[in-house]
Scaffold this motif. Sequence first.
Motif, short mmCIF file in Angstrom:
data_model
loop_
_atom_site.label_atom_id
_atom_site.label_comp_id
_atom_site.label_asym_id
_atom_site.label_seq_id
_atom_site.Cartn_x
_atom_site.Cartn_y
_atom_site.Cartn_z
N THR A 34 46.19 35.16 36.15
CA THR A 34 45.88 36.59 36.34
C THR A 34 46.81 37.46 35.51
N ALA A 37 45.47 37.36 32.00
CA ALA A 37 44.13 37.94 31.90
C ALA A 37 44.10 39.44 32.14
N LYS A 38 44.97 39.93 32.99
CA LYS A 38 44.96 41.35 33.35
C LYS A 38 45.90 42.21 32.49
N HIS A 39 46.76 41.56 31.76
CA HIS A 39 47.74 42.28 30.93
C HIS A 39 47.66 41.77 29.49
N GLU A 69 39.02 33.74 32.62
CA GLU A 69 39.25 34.97 33.38
C GLU A 69 39.31 36.20 32.47
N SER A 70 39.90 36.05 31.29
CA SER A 70 40.08 37.21 30.41
C SER A 70 38.87 37.46 29.51
#
Length: 111
Positions: A34, A37-39, A69-70
């Motif tokens: 995460t 993928a989120k950053h 995820e990304s």
Amino acid sequence: MNFASKYRELLQKRIDTPEEALTFREPFIKDAVTLFAKHVPEAIEFLKNDCTEDEYSWISEIIEKIAAESRNPELIQAYANLAEKYPEETKRFNVKSFIDSALAIAEPDEE
């Protein structure tokens, strides 16, 4: 806490987990996926400038999950570029196969 510090904290938890106890469902693995993928901008910056050879090899365990995820080809390409920087590690852990798979996962579907 910056991206590199957070990733290194999660990586230490991974390193401290005995292989026989590892299921890849541990929160620290999900959190690492995460985090990447989120950053994405920070992750790319980390991969380009701060990622060590050892960190590069550990990321290979989760690069396909990061790709899924990304869905960000640039992020996966930044990781793939490290194969030239760390050729021995790439060969030793067969990282190229993980890179190829992650690149295929991250590519947008052709319609």
